[in-house]
Write a protein that holds these residues in place. Sequence first.
Motif, short mmCIF file in Angstrom:
data_model
loop_
_atom_site.label_atom_id
_atom_site.label_comp_id
_atom_site.label_asym_id
_atom_site.label_seq_id
_atom_site.Cartn_x
_atom_site.Cartn_y
_atom_site.Cartn_z
N LEU A 94 -40.77 16.34 -50.47
CA LEU A 94 -42.37 16.57 -50.35
C LEU A 94 -42.13 15.49 -51.70
O LEU A 94 -42.92 14.97 -52.07
CB LEU A 94 -42.79 18.09 -50.87
CG LEU A 94 -43.18 18.79 -49.88
CD1 LEU A 94 -43.37 20.18 -49.90
CD2 LEU A 94 -44.89 18.56 -49.04
N ALA A 95 -41.46 15.88 -52.45
CA ALA A 95 -41.63 14.69 -54.32
C ALA A 95 -41.60 13.37 -53.56
O ALA A 95 -42.45 13.17 -54.25
CB ALA A 95 -40.51 15.28 -54.72
N LEU A 96 -41.14 12.80 -52.36
CA LEU A 96 -40.90 11.40 -51.66
C LEU A 96 -41.80 10.70 -51.72
O LEU A 96 -42.79 9.59 -51.85
CB LEU A 96 -39.45 11.66 -51.16
CG LEU A 96 -38.02 11.52 -52.16
CD1 LEU A 96 -36.88 12.02 -50.66
CD2 LEU A 96 -38.04 10.34 -52.62
N LYS A 97 -42.13 12.01 -50.86
CA LYS A 97 -43.63 11.77 -49.43
C LYS A 97 -44.90 11.77 -50.91
O LYS A 97 -46.31 10.79 -51.11
CB LYS A 97 -44.09 12.71 -48.51
CG LYS A 97 -45.51 12.06 -47.95
CD LYS A 97 -44.66 11.21 -46.78
CE LYS A 97 -45.42 10.41 -46.10
NZ LYS A 97 -45.62 9.55 -45.23
N PHE B 196 -47.22 22.63 -45.71
CA PHE B 196 -47.49 21.73 -46.47
C PHE B 196 -46.72 20.08 -46.17
O PHE B 196 -47.15 19.02 -46.23
CB PHE B 196 -46.79 21.66 -48.33
CG PHE B 196 -47.62 21.15 -49.17
CD1 PHE B 196 -49.10 21.50 -49.07
CD2 PHE B 196 -47.14 20.49 -50.32
CE1 PHE B 196 -49.93 20.93 -50.34
CE2 PHE B 196 -47.70 20.10 -50.98
CZ PHE B 196 -49.04 19.98 -51.21
N ALA B 197 -45.72 20.16 -45.73
CA ALA B 197 -44.62 18.40 -45.52
C ALA B 197 -45.19 18.09 -44.29
O ALA B 197 -45.92 16.85 -44.06
CB ALA B 197 -43.08 19.61 -45.01
N THR B 198 -45.60 18.98 -43.31
CA THR B 198 -46.66 18.62 -42.67
C THR B 198 -47.85 18.25 -41.93
O THR B 198 -48.39 16.44 -41.84
CB THR B 198 -46.61 20.40 -40.98
OG1 THR B 198 -45.26 20.32 -40.91
CG2 THR B 198 -46.82 19.17 -39.56
N ASN B 199 -48.19 19.07 -43.16
CA ASN B 199 -50.12 18.61 -43.71
C ASN B 199 -50.09 17.05 -44.91
O ASN B 199 -50.43 15.91 -43.82
CB ASN B 199 -50.65 19.03 -44.76
CG ASN B 199 -51.20 20.84 -43.92
OD1 ASN B 199 -50.80 20.33 -42.45
ND2 ASN B 199 -51.51 21.25 -44.14
N ILE C 220 -40.72 16.24 -39.51
CA ILE C 220 -40.17 17.57 -38.52
C ILE C 220 -38.75 16.99 -37.47
O ILE C 220 -39.95 17.72 -36.44
CB ILE C 220 -40.61 18.70 -39.80
CG1 ILE C 220 -41.04 18.84 -40.52
CG2 ILE C 220 -39.27 19.40 -39.27
CD1 ILE C 220 -41.94 20.06 -41.32
N VAL C 221 -37.63 16.87 -37.19
CA VAL C 221 -37.36 16.99 -36.48
C VAL C 221 -36.69 18.08 -36.29
O VAL C 221 -35.65 18.24 -36.60
CB VAL C 221 -36.45 16.01 -36.03
CG1 VAL C 221 -35.22 16.19 -34.91
CG2 VAL C 221 -36.63 14.47 -36.46
#
Length: 500
Positions: free
Chosen positions: A25-28, A168-171, A176-177
Amino acid sequence: MESDLKRVQRVIVLGGGSAGFMAALALKKRMPDLSVTVIRSKDIGIIGVGEGSTTALTGFLHQYLQVPPKQFYEMAVPTWKLGLKFVWGPRPHFFYSFDSVHLTANYPDLRKPISFYCDADMECVEPMTALMAGGKVFERAPNGAPKFNNSFAYHFENEKFVSFLETFATNLGINIVEDKVEQVLVNQSGVTGLSMASGRTETADLFVDCSGFVSLLLGKTLQEPFINFKGSLFCDRAVVGGWTRKPGEPIYPYTTCSTMDSGWLWQIEHEHRINRGYVYCSSFISDEQAEREFRSKSPDVTQTRVVKFVSGRYERNFVKNVVAIGNASGFVEPLEATALGVIATQSRVLADSLATADRQIRPTHARYINYHHSAIWDATRAFIAIHYKYNTRIDTPFWQECREKTDLAGADDMMEYYRENGPCSFWGPLVVGHEDPFGINGYITLLLGQRVGHRINFTPTDQEMQKVSAIRQHYRQMAQQGLTAEQVLAAIRDPQWKWQ
Ligand SMILES: Cc1cc2nc3c(=O)[nH]c(=O)nc-3n(C[C@H](O)[C@H](O)[C@H](O)COP(=O)(O)OP(=O)(O)OC[C@H]3O[C@@H](n4cnc5c(N)ncnc54)[C@H](O)[C@@H]3O)c2cc1C
Protein backbone atom coordinates in the motif's frame (compact mmCIF):
# COMPACT_ATOMS: atom_id res chain seq x y z
CA MET A 1 24.58 13.32 -16.43
CA GLU A 2 22.03 10.48 -16.63
CA SER A 3 22.32 7.71 -14.05
CA ASP A 4 22.74 4.27 -15.67
CA LEU A 5 20.71 2.55 -12.93
CA LYS A 6 17.49 0.95 -14.17
CA ARG A 7 14.18 2.37 -13.00
CA VAL A 8 12.04 -0.02 -10.95
CA GLN A 9 8.86 -0.68 -12.96
CA ARG A 10 7.50 -3.74 -11.24
CA VAL A 11 7.59 -4.79 -7.58
CA ILE A 12 6.61 -8.14 -6.10
CA VAL A 13 5.71 -8.27 -2.43
CA LEU A 14 5.99 -11.82 -1.11
CA GLY A 15 3.50 -12.24 1.72
CA GLY A 16 -0.05 -11.13 2.44
CA GLY A 17 0.10 -10.59 6.19
CA SER A 18 0.07 -7.14 7.82
CA ALA A 19 3.60 -6.44 6.54
CA GLY A 20 2.93 -7.47 2.94
CA PHE A 21 -0.17 -5.35 2.53
CA MET A 22 1.22 -2.35 4.41
CA ALA A 23 4.38 -2.35 2.27
CA ALA A 24 2.40 -2.80 -0.95
CA LEU A 25 0.00 0.00 0.00
CA ALA A 26 2.80 2.43 0.85
CA LEU A 27 4.50 1.79 -2.51
CA LYS A 28 1.30 2.10 -4.51
CA LYS A 29 0.09 5.17 -2.66
CA ARG A 30 3.41 6.96 -3.13
CA MET A 31 3.87 5.84 -6.77
CA PRO A 32 0.42 5.12 -8.23
CA ASP A 33 1.69 4.00 -11.64
CA LEU A 34 4.15 1.46 -10.17
CA SER A 35 3.08 -2.14 -10.81
CA VAL A 36 2.73 -3.83 -7.39
CA THR A 37 1.81 -7.50 -6.97
CA VAL A 38 1.30 -9.29 -3.65
CA ILE A 39 1.87 -13.05 -3.68
CA ARG A 40 0.58 -14.98 -0.72
CA SER A 41 -0.52 -18.47 0.18
CA LYS A 42 -3.68 -18.97 2.19
CA ASP A 43 -2.48 -22.54 2.90
CA ILE A 44 0.55 -21.13 4.73
CA GLY A 45 -1.63 -18.44 6.30
CA ILE A 46 -0.66 -15.44 8.40
CA ILE A 47 0.70 -15.29 11.93
CA GLY A 48 -2.68 -14.11 13.28
CA VAL A 49 -1.28 -12.24 16.29
CA GLY A 50 -0.51 -8.52 16.22
CA GLU A 51 -3.52 -6.93 17.84
CA GLY A 52 -2.09 -3.98 19.69
CA SER A 53 -0.42 -1.10 17.89
CA THR A 54 1.41 2.15 18.51
CA THR A 55 0.74 5.68 17.21
CA ALA A 56 3.17 5.12 14.30
CA LEU A 57 0.49 2.89 12.78
CA THR A 58 -2.32 5.42 13.28
CA GLY A 59 -0.38 8.12 11.41
CA PHE A 60 0.60 5.66 8.68
CA LEU A 61 -2.99 4.57 8.11
CA HIS A 62 -4.83 7.86 8.22
CA GLN A 63 -2.21 10.35 7.08
CA TYR A 64 0.21 8.49 4.84
CA LEU A 65 -2.23 6.03 3.24
CA GLN A 66 -5.24 8.30 3.78
CA VAL A 67 -7.38 5.38 4.87
CA PRO A 68 -10.90 6.75 5.35
CA PRO A 69 -11.85 6.28 9.03
CA LYS A 70 -15.43 5.21 8.24
CA GLN A 71 -14.36 2.24 6.13
CA PHE A 72 -11.58 1.34 8.55
CA TYR A 73 -13.83 1.36 11.62
CA GLU A 74 -16.50 -0.67 9.84
CA MET A 75 -14.15 -3.38 8.60
CA ALA A 76 -11.31 -3.62 11.12
CA VAL A 77 -13.62 -2.87 14.09
CA PRO A 78 -10.85 -1.36 16.24
CA THR A 79 -11.02 -0.03 19.77
CA TRP A 80 -8.73 2.74 21.02
CA LYS A 81 -5.48 2.30 22.90
CA LEU A 82 -3.95 5.23 24.75
CA GLY A 83 -1.03 3.26 26.16
CA LEU A 84 -0.30 0.35 28.47
CA LYS A 85 -1.00 -0.53 32.06
CA PHE A 86 1.93 -2.30 33.66
CA VAL A 87 1.37 -4.58 36.61
CA TRP A 88 5.08 -4.54 37.04
CA GLY A 89 7.75 -3.40 39.50
CA PRO A 90 7.03 -2.39 43.11
CA ARG A 91 4.02 -0.07 42.49
CA PRO A 92 0.55 -1.68 42.38
CA HIS A 93 0.61 -0.66 38.70
CA PHE A 94 1.64 2.23 36.46
CA PHE A 95 0.58 3.55 33.06
CA TYR A 96 2.75 4.11 30.00
CA SER A 97 1.06 6.67 27.80
CA PHE A 98 1.70 7.33 24.10
CA ASP A 99 1.84 10.99 24.98
CA SER A 100 4.41 10.70 27.74
CA VAL A 101 5.90 14.07 26.80
CA HIS A 102 3.54 15.61 29.35
CA LEU A 103 5.26 13.65 32.11
CA THR A 104 8.27 15.95 32.00
CA ALA A 105 6.32 19.18 31.52
CA ASN A 106 7.22 22.29 33.52
CA TYR A 107 4.56 24.12 35.53
CA PRO A 108 4.70 27.57 37.14
CA ASP A 109 5.52 27.34 40.86
CA LEU A 110 7.30 24.00 40.46
CA ARG A 111 11.09 24.15 40.50
CA LYS A 112 11.50 21.00 38.47
CA PRO A 113 9.55 19.13 35.77
CA ILE A 114 6.51 17.31 37.14
CA SER A 115 8.30 13.93 36.80
CA PHE A 116 10.31 14.89 39.91
CA TYR A 117 7.11 14.94 41.97
CA CYS A 118 5.98 11.43 40.97
CA ASP A 119 7.88 9.33 43.45
CA ALA A 120 4.86 8.24 45.44
CA ASP A 121 2.26 8.53 42.68
CA MET A 122 2.82 9.04 38.97
CA GLU A 123 -0.81 8.89 37.87
CA CYS A 124 -2.96 11.78 36.59
CA VAL A 125 -0.21 14.42 36.50
CA GLU A 126 -0.99 14.72 32.79
CA PRO A 127 -4.12 14.11 30.71
CA MET A 128 -3.45 10.65 29.23
CA THR A 129 -2.87 8.70 32.43
CA ALA A 130 -5.90 10.47 33.90
CA LEU A 131 -8.04 9.19 31.01
CA MET A 132 -6.61 5.67 31.30
CA ALA A 133 -7.00 5.58 35.08
CA GLY A 134 -10.60 6.75 34.68
CA GLY A 135 -11.32 4.11 32.00
CA LYS A 136 -12.00 6.87 29.46
CA VAL A 137 -10.84 7.11 25.87
CA PHE A 138 -11.31 10.73 24.89
CA GLU A 139 -12.22 14.04 26.43
CA ARG A 140 -15.74 15.31 25.88
CA ALA A 141 -16.08 18.34 23.57
CA PRO A 142 -18.48 21.13 24.62
CA ASN A 143 -21.18 19.61 22.34
CA GLY A 144 -20.83 16.26 24.15
CA ALA A 145 -19.03 14.51 21.26
CA PRO A 146 -15.69 12.75 21.69
CA LYS A 147 -12.69 15.00 21.16
CA PHE A 148 -10.18 12.78 19.33
CA ASN A 149 -6.57 13.49 20.26
CA ASN A 150 -3.39 12.73 18.29
CA SER A 151 -2.01 10.19 20.72
CA PHE A 152 -4.07 7.07 20.26
CA ALA A 153 -3.33 3.72 18.72
CA TYR A 154 -5.63 0.79 18.06
CA HIS A 155 -6.54 -2.68 19.24
CA PHE A 156 -7.94 -4.92 16.50
CA GLU A 157 -8.04 -8.59 15.66
CA ASN A 158 -5.19 -9.32 13.26
CA GLU A 159 -7.33 -11.20 10.71
CA LYS A 160 -9.84 -8.34 10.52
CA PHE A 161 -7.03 -5.83 10.09
CA VAL A 162 -5.42 -7.86 7.30
CA SER A 163 -8.80 -8.32 5.54
CA PHE A 164 -9.29 -4.58 5.66
CA LEU A 165 -5.81 -3.98 4.20
CA GLU A 166 -6.50 -6.51 1.44
CA THR A 167 -9.72 -4.78 0.40
CA PHE A 168 -8.02 -1.40 0.47
CA ALA A 169 -5.13 -2.80 -1.61
CA THR A 170 -7.50 -4.24 -4.22
CA ASN A 171 -9.29 -0.91 -4.52
CA LEU A 172 -5.97 0.85 -5.04
CA GLY A 173 -5.08 -1.41 -7.99
CA ILE A 174 -2.66 -3.78 -6.26
CA ASN A 175 -2.62 -7.18 -7.92
CA ILE A 176 -3.07 -10.09 -5.46
CA VAL A 177 -1.91 -13.58 -6.47
CA GLU A 178 -2.90 -16.63 -4.46
CA ASP A 179 -0.08 -19.15 -4.92
CA LYS A 180 2.81 -20.75 -3.10
CA VAL A 181 6.40 -19.89 -3.94
CA GLU A 182 8.31 -23.15 -4.24
CA GLN A 183 11.58 -22.00 -5.72
CA VAL A 184 13.45 -18.71 -5.70
CA LEU A 185 15.53 -18.05 -8.82
CA VAL A 186 18.73 -16.04 -8.29
CA ASN A 187 21.81 -14.68 -10.05
CA GLN A 188 24.65 -12.45 -8.83
CA SER A 189 22.38 -9.36 -8.86
CA GLY A 190 19.81 -10.91 -6.55
CA VAL A 191 16.45 -12.55 -7.09
CA THR A 192 15.35 -12.97 -10.71
CA GLY A 193 12.03 -14.76 -10.27
CA LEU A 194 9.70 -16.72 -8.05
CA SER A 195 8.56 -20.07 -9.30
CA MET A 196 5.22 -21.16 -7.90
CA ALA A 197 3.14 -24.24 -7.17
CA SER A 198 0.80 -23.36 -10.07
CA GLY A 199 3.74 -23.67 -12.46
CA ARG A 200 3.99 -19.98 -13.27
CA THR A 201 7.04 -17.82 -12.60
CA GLU A 202 6.75 -14.17 -11.59
CA THR A 203 9.54 -11.67 -12.15
CA ALA A 204 10.14 -8.12 -10.93
CA ASP A 205 12.83 -5.45 -10.57
CA LEU A 206 12.43 -5.27 -6.80
CA PHE A 207 11.25 -7.98 -4.38
CA VAL A 208 9.85 -7.03 -0.98
CA ASP A 209 10.18 -9.98 1.38
CA CYS A 210 7.21 -10.03 3.77
CA SER A 211 7.13 -13.81 4.09
CA GLY A 212 7.10 -13.70 7.91
CA PHE A 213 9.54 -15.55 10.17
CA VAL A 214 10.59 -17.87 7.33
CA SER A 215 12.27 -14.87 5.60
CA LEU A 216 12.27 -16.77 2.35
CA LEU A 217 14.15 -14.25 0.21
CA LEU A 218 16.42 -12.34 2.61
CA GLY A 219 17.28 -15.05 5.15
CA LYS A 220 16.82 -18.36 3.36
CA THR A 221 17.82 -17.44 -0.18
CA LEU A 222 20.32 -14.58 0.17
CA GLN A 223 21.62 -15.99 3.48
CA GLU A 224 21.85 -12.63 5.22
CA PRO A 225 23.27 -13.22 8.76
CA PHE A 226 20.81 -13.00 11.66
CA ILE A 227 21.63 -11.14 14.90
CA ASN A 228 19.92 -12.84 17.82
CA PHE A 229 18.71 -10.63 20.71
CA LYS A 230 18.57 -13.47 23.22
CA GLY A 231 21.19 -11.82 25.46
CA SER A 232 18.61 -9.08 26.19
CA LEU A 233 15.26 -10.73 25.59
CA PHE A 234 14.90 -14.25 26.95
CA CYS A 235 11.27 -15.02 26.04
CA ASP A 236 10.65 -17.17 22.97
CA ARG A 237 7.04 -18.42 23.11
CA ALA A 238 3.51 -17.31 23.82
CA VAL A 239 0.39 -19.26 24.67
CA VAL A 240 -2.58 -17.26 23.40
CA GLY A 241 -6.33 -17.44 23.85
CA GLY A 242 -9.35 -15.37 24.74
CA TRP A 243 -13.06 -15.25 25.45
CA THR A 244 -16.21 -13.50 24.33
CA ARG A 245 -16.65 -10.29 26.30
CA LYS A 246 -19.27 -10.72 29.01
CA PRO A 247 -21.87 -8.10 29.93
CA GLY A 248 -20.31 -5.61 32.34
CA GLU A 249 -16.69 -6.24 31.30
CA PRO A 250 -15.50 -2.72 30.41
CA ILE A 251 -13.43 -2.03 27.29
CA TYR A 252 -10.25 -0.59 28.76
CA PRO A 253 -8.42 2.04 26.68
CA TYR A 254 -5.06 0.31 27.13
CA THR A 255 -3.27 -3.02 26.89
CA THR A 256 -2.60 -4.58 30.29
CA CYS A 257 0.81 -6.23 30.79
CA SER A 258 1.13 -8.26 34.00
CA THR A 259 4.15 -9.99 35.48
CA MET A 260 3.97 -13.80 35.38
CA ASP A 261 6.32 -16.43 36.84
CA SER A 262 8.39 -16.88 33.69
CA GLY A 263 7.37 -13.91 31.57
CA TRP A 264 4.33 -11.69 31.27
CA LEU A 265 0.65 -11.69 30.30
CA TRP A 266 -1.10 -9.36 27.86
CA GLN A 267 -4.75 -8.45 27.84
CA ILE A 268 -6.04 -6.81 24.68
CA GLU A 269 -9.47 -5.24 24.37
CA HIS A 270 -11.73 -5.84 21.40
CA GLU A 271 -15.32 -4.78 21.26
CA HIS A 272 -16.74 -8.28 21.63
CA ARG A 273 -13.67 -10.21 22.71
CA ILE A 274 -10.89 -10.11 25.26
CA ASN A 275 -7.64 -11.76 24.16
CA ARG A 276 -4.76 -12.75 26.34
CA GLY A 277 -1.31 -14.16 25.79
CA TYR A 278 1.36 -15.42 28.16
CA VAL A 279 4.81 -14.63 26.74
CA TYR A 280 7.35 -16.93 28.38
CA CYS A 281 10.85 -18.30 28.24
CA SER A 282 10.93 -21.99 27.36
CA SER A 283 14.17 -22.53 29.32
CA PHE A 284 12.27 -21.77 32.55
CA ILE A 285 8.84 -23.28 31.97
CA SER A 286 7.38 -26.01 29.75
CA ASP A 287 4.46 -25.42 27.38
CA GLU A 288 2.19 -27.44 29.71
CA GLN A 289 3.20 -25.46 32.81
CA ALA A 290 2.76 -22.20 30.90
CA GLU A 291 -0.71 -23.26 29.79
CA ARG A 292 -1.62 -24.10 33.40
CA GLU A 293 -0.36 -20.80 34.76
CA PHE A 294 -2.10 -18.96 31.90
CA ARG A 295 -5.43 -20.65 32.57
CA SER A 296 -5.14 -20.13 36.32
CA LYS A 297 -5.02 -16.36 35.66
CA SER A 298 -7.54 -16.48 32.82
CA PRO A 299 -10.30 -18.98 33.69
CA ASP A 300 -12.58 -17.78 30.88
CA VAL A 301 -10.11 -18.59 28.12
CA THR A 302 -11.45 -21.13 25.66
CA GLN A 303 -9.07 -22.53 23.02
CA THR A 304 -5.34 -21.85 23.19
CA ARG A 305 -2.40 -22.14 20.81
CA VAL A 306 1.34 -21.75 21.23
CA VAL A 307 3.28 -19.32 19.00
CA LYS A 308 7.07 -19.64 18.84
CA PHE A 309 9.32 -16.72 17.98
CA VAL A 310 12.90 -15.53 18.04
CA SER A 311 13.79 -11.92 18.87
CA GLY A 312 16.47 -10.51 16.60
CA ARG A 313 17.09 -8.93 13.24
CA TYR A 314 18.93 -9.58 10.03
CA GLU A 315 22.16 -7.61 9.69
CA ARG A 316 20.71 -5.73 6.71
CA ASN A 317 17.18 -5.69 5.32
CA PHE A 318 18.08 -4.33 1.86
CA VAL A 319 20.37 -6.73 0.00
CA LYS A 320 20.77 -6.60 -3.80
CA ASN A 321 17.20 -6.27 -5.13
CA VAL A 322 15.46 -7.60 -2.00
CA VAL A 323 14.09 -5.51 0.89
CA ALA A 324 12.58 -7.32 3.86
CA ILE A 325 9.82 -5.78 5.97
CA GLY A 326 8.05 -7.15 9.05
CA ASN A 327 8.92 -10.48 10.63
CA ALA A 328 11.02 -11.36 7.58
CA SER A 329 13.39 -8.53 8.57
CA GLY A 330 13.37 -8.86 12.35
CA PHE A 331 11.19 -9.13 15.41
CA VAL A 332 11.27 -7.96 18.99
CA GLU A 333 9.03 -9.74 21.45
CA PRO A 334 5.62 -8.09 21.82
CA LEU A 335 5.90 -6.35 25.23
CA GLU A 336 5.37 -2.86 23.79
CA ALA A 337 3.48 -4.13 20.70
CA THR A 338 5.96 -2.41 18.44
CA ALA A 339 6.00 -4.62 15.33
CA LEU A 340 3.13 -3.00 13.38
CA GLY A 341 4.57 0.44 14.11
CA VAL A 342 7.99 -0.67 12.86
CA ILE A 343 6.37 -2.13 9.72
CA ALA A 344 4.58 1.19 9.12
CA THR A 345 7.86 3.07 9.42
CA GLN A 346 9.79 0.59 7.27
CA SER A 347 7.11 0.72 4.55
CA ARG A 348 7.12 4.47 4.54
CA VAL A 349 10.91 4.68 4.43
CA LEU A 350 11.06 2.27 1.48
CA ALA A 351 8.31 4.01 -0.51
CA ASP A 352 9.66 7.53 0.13
CA SER A 353 13.22 6.49 -0.59
CA LEU A 354 12.33 4.78 -3.87
CA ALA A 355 10.21 7.72 -4.99
CA THR A 356 12.98 10.18 -4.08
CA ALA A 357 15.59 8.10 -5.95
CA ASP A 358 13.53 8.28 -9.18
CA ARG A 359 12.66 4.61 -8.58
CA GLN A 360 16.25 3.48 -8.92
CA ILE A 361 17.87 1.13 -6.45
CA ARG A 362 20.68 3.51 -5.51
CA PRO A 363 23.41 2.12 -3.24
CA THR A 364 23.29 5.12 -0.90
CA HIS A 365 19.53 4.79 -0.46
CA ALA A 366 19.93 1.07 0.24
CA ARG A 367 22.65 1.90 2.79
CA TYR A 368 20.42 4.32 4.69
CA ILE A 369 17.47 1.95 4.61
CA ASN A 370 19.79 -0.57 6.22
CA TYR A 371 20.93 2.01 8.74
CA HIS A 372 17.32 2.80 9.61
CA HIS A 373 16.50 -0.93 9.92
CA SER A 374 19.28 -1.61 12.41
CA ALA A 375 18.66 1.61 14.37
CA ILE A 376 14.93 1.00 14.85
CA TRP A 377 15.21 -2.68 15.83
CA ASP A 378 18.17 -2.05 18.14
CA ALA A 379 16.37 0.84 19.84
CA THR A 380 13.36 -1.41 20.37
CA ARG A 381 15.55 -4.14 21.83
CA ALA A 382 17.19 -1.70 24.28
CA PHE A 383 13.89 -0.24 25.44
CA ILE A 384 12.30 -3.63 26.05
CA ALA A 385 15.46 -4.78 27.86
CA ILE A 386 14.92 -2.19 30.62
CA HIS A 387 11.48 -3.67 31.30
CA TYR A 388 13.16 -6.96 32.19
CA LYS A 389 16.28 -5.71 33.93
CA TYR A 390 14.42 -3.58 36.48
CA ASN A 391 11.22 -5.48 37.19
CA THR A 392 11.50 -6.33 40.89
CA ARG A 393 7.89 -7.45 41.34
CA ILE A 394 8.50 -11.16 41.94
CA ASP A 395 11.44 -13.36 42.74
CA THR A 396 11.13 -16.42 40.53
CA PRO A 397 14.23 -17.96 38.87
CA PHE A 398 13.22 -16.33 35.57
CA TRP A 399 13.05 -12.82 37.02
CA GLN A 400 16.24 -13.30 39.03
CA GLU A 401 18.00 -14.22 35.81
CA CYS A 402 16.52 -11.19 34.00
CA ARG A 403 17.71 -8.79 36.69
CA GLU A 404 21.14 -10.37 36.77
CA LYS A 405 21.84 -11.09 33.11
CA THR A 406 19.77 -8.87 30.81
CA ASP A 407 22.14 -7.15 28.40
CA LEU A 408 20.94 -3.55 28.16
CA ALA A 409 22.41 -3.35 24.66
CA GLY A 410 22.09 0.32 23.64
CA ALA A 411 20.37 1.51 26.84
CA ASP A 412 23.56 1.92 28.93
CA ASP A 413 24.02 5.60 28.05
CA MET A 414 20.42 6.29 28.95
CA MET A 415 20.84 4.55 32.29
CA GLU A 416 23.97 6.54 33.10
CA TYR A 417 22.14 9.76 32.20
CA TYR A 418 19.12 8.80 34.31
CA ARG A 419 21.17 7.81 37.35
CA GLU A 420 23.03 11.10 37.23
CA ASN A 421 20.09 13.41 36.32
CA GLY A 422 16.93 11.68 37.46
CA PRO A 423 13.73 11.94 35.37
CA CYS A 424 14.93 14.93 33.34
CA SER A 425 14.37 14.97 29.57
CA PHE A 426 16.66 17.89 28.71
CA TRP A 427 19.17 16.04 26.47
CA GLY A 428 16.55 13.57 25.23
CA PRO A 429 17.16 13.09 21.49
CA LEU A 430 20.92 13.01 21.96
CA VAL A 431 20.73 10.48 24.77
CA VAL A 432 18.35 7.99 23.14
CA GLY A 433 19.04 8.73 19.45
CA HIS A 434 16.82 10.20 16.76
CA GLU A 435 15.54 6.83 15.50
CA ASP A 436 14.31 5.77 18.94
CA PRO A 437 10.52 5.42 18.69
CA PHE A 438 9.98 5.71 22.46
CA GLY A 439 11.95 8.87 23.18
CA ILE A 440 13.42 9.86 26.49
CA ASN A 441 9.97 10.28 28.02
CA GLY A 442 9.21 6.64 27.27
CA TYR A 443 12.33 5.66 29.19
CA ILE A 444 11.51 8.00 32.05
CA THR A 445 8.03 6.50 32.38
CA LEU A 446 9.41 2.97 32.57
CA LEU A 447 12.20 3.88 35.00
CA LEU A 448 9.94 5.90 37.29
CA GLY A 449 7.28 3.21 37.04
CA GLN A 450 9.75 0.56 38.16
CA ARG A 451 11.16 2.94 40.77
CA VAL A 452 14.70 2.70 39.49
CA GLY A 453 16.94 4.80 41.76
CA HIS A 454 18.95 7.87 40.74
CA ARG A 455 21.36 10.22 42.48
CA ILE A 456 19.28 13.42 42.50
CA ASN A 457 18.34 14.22 46.02
CA PHE A 458 15.30 16.43 45.63
CA THR A 459 12.63 17.07 48.26
CA PRO A 460 9.54 18.96 47.10
CA THR A 461 8.12 21.58 49.45
CA ASP A 462 4.57 21.28 50.86
CA GLN A 463 3.46 24.14 48.62
CA GLU A 464 4.81 22.34 45.60
CA MET A 465 2.99 19.15 46.52
CA GLN A 466 -0.24 21.14 46.94
CA LYS A 467 0.25 22.48 43.44
CA VAL A 468 0.80 18.91 42.14
CA SER A 469 -2.43 17.83 43.90
CA ALA A 470 -4.28 20.66 42.16
CA ILE A 471 -2.88 19.55 38.78
CA ARG A 472 -4.02 15.97 39.48
CA GLN A 473 -7.43 17.17 40.53
CA HIS A 474 -7.77 19.15 37.29
CA TYR A 475 -6.93 16.16 35.07
CA ARG A 476 -9.09 13.78 37.09
CA GLN A 477 -12.08 16.07 36.63
CA MET A 478 -11.42 16.30 32.89
CA ALA A 479 -11.25 12.49 32.74
CA GLN A 480 -14.41 12.08 34.77
CA GLN A 481 -16.29 13.99 32.09
CA GLY A 482 -14.63 11.98 29.29
CA LEU A 483 -16.17 9.18 27.27
CA THR A 484 -15.68 5.42 27.59
CA ALA A 485 -14.88 3.23 24.57
CA GLU A 486 -18.49 2.02 24.56
CA GLN A 487 -19.74 5.62 24.40
CA VAL A 488 -17.34 6.56 21.61
CA LEU A 489 -18.33 3.46 19.61
CA ALA A 490 -21.97 4.50 19.94
CA ALA A 491 -21.12 8.08 18.90
CA ILE A 492 -19.27 7.09 15.70
CA ARG A 493 -22.13 4.75 14.72
CA ASP A 494 -24.74 7.45 15.13
CA PRO A 495 -26.14 8.37 11.68
CA GLN A 496 -25.44 12.05 12.51
CA TRP A 497 -21.72 11.41 13.11
CA LYS A 498 -19.33 13.13 10.68
CA TRP A 499 -15.64 12.16 10.45
CA GLN A 500 -13.31 15.15 10.31
C1 LIG B 1 3.24 -13.77 20.26
C2 LIG B 1 3.23 -12.57 19.36
C3 LIG B 1 2.44 -11.47 19.67
C4 LIG B 1 2.46 -10.34 18.85
N1 LIG B 1 1.72 -9.25 19.20
C5 LIG B 1 1.87 -8.11 18.50
C6 LIG B 1 1.18 -6.94 18.88
O1 LIG B 1 0.38 -6.90 19.82
N2 LIG B 1 1.39 -5.81 18.15
C7 LIG B 1 2.23 -5.79 17.09
O2 LIG B 1 2.42 -4.73 16.50
N3 LIG B 1 2.84 -6.91 16.67
C8 LIG B 1 2.69 -8.06 17.35
N4 LIG B 1 3.32 -9.18 16.92
C9 LIG B 1 4.04 -9.15 15.64
C10 LIG B 1 3.06 -9.15 14.47
O3 LIG B 1 2.15 -10.20 14.56
C11 LIG B 1 3.76 -9.24 13.12
O4 LIG B 1 4.94 -8.48 13.15
C12 LIG B 1 2.88 -8.72 12.03
O5 LIG B 1 1.63 -9.35 12.04
C13 LIG B 1 3.52 -8.90 10.68
O6 LIG B 1 3.57 -10.21 10.29
P1 LIG B 1 4.13 -10.51 8.85
O7 LIG B 1 3.23 -9.92 7.84
O8 LIG B 1 5.56 -10.13 8.80
O9 LIG B 1 4.08 -12.10 8.77
P2 LIG B 1 2.85 -13.11 8.56
O10 LIG B 1 1.58 -12.61 9.12
O11 LIG B 1 3.36 -14.43 9.03
O12 LIG B 1 2.67 -13.16 6.97
C14 LIG B 1 3.54 -13.90 6.14
C15 LIG B 1 2.92 -14.01 4.76
O13 LIG B 1 3.86 -14.62 3.88
C16 LIG B 1 3.20 -15.61 3.11
N5 LIG B 1 4.16 -16.62 2.69
C17 LIG B 1 5.18 -17.15 3.41
N6 LIG B 1 5.83 -18.07 2.67
C18 LIG B 1 5.22 -18.08 1.46
C19 LIG B 1 5.43 -18.83 0.27
N7 LIG B 1 6.39 -19.75 0.15
N8 LIG B 1 4.61 -18.61 -0.78
C20 LIG B 1 3.61 -17.68 -0.69
N9 LIG B 1 3.37 -16.97 0.41
C21 LIG B 1 4.17 -17.17 1.47
C22 LIG B 1 2.12 -16.13 4.04
O14 LIG B 1 1.10 -16.77 3.33
C23 LIG B 1 1.65 -14.84 4.70
O15 LIG B 1 0.70 -14.22 3.88
C24 LIG B 1 3.28 -10.33 17.70
C25 LIG B 1 4.04 -11.45 17.37
C26 LIG B 1 4.04 -12.55 18.18
C27 LIG B 1 4.89 -13.73 17.80
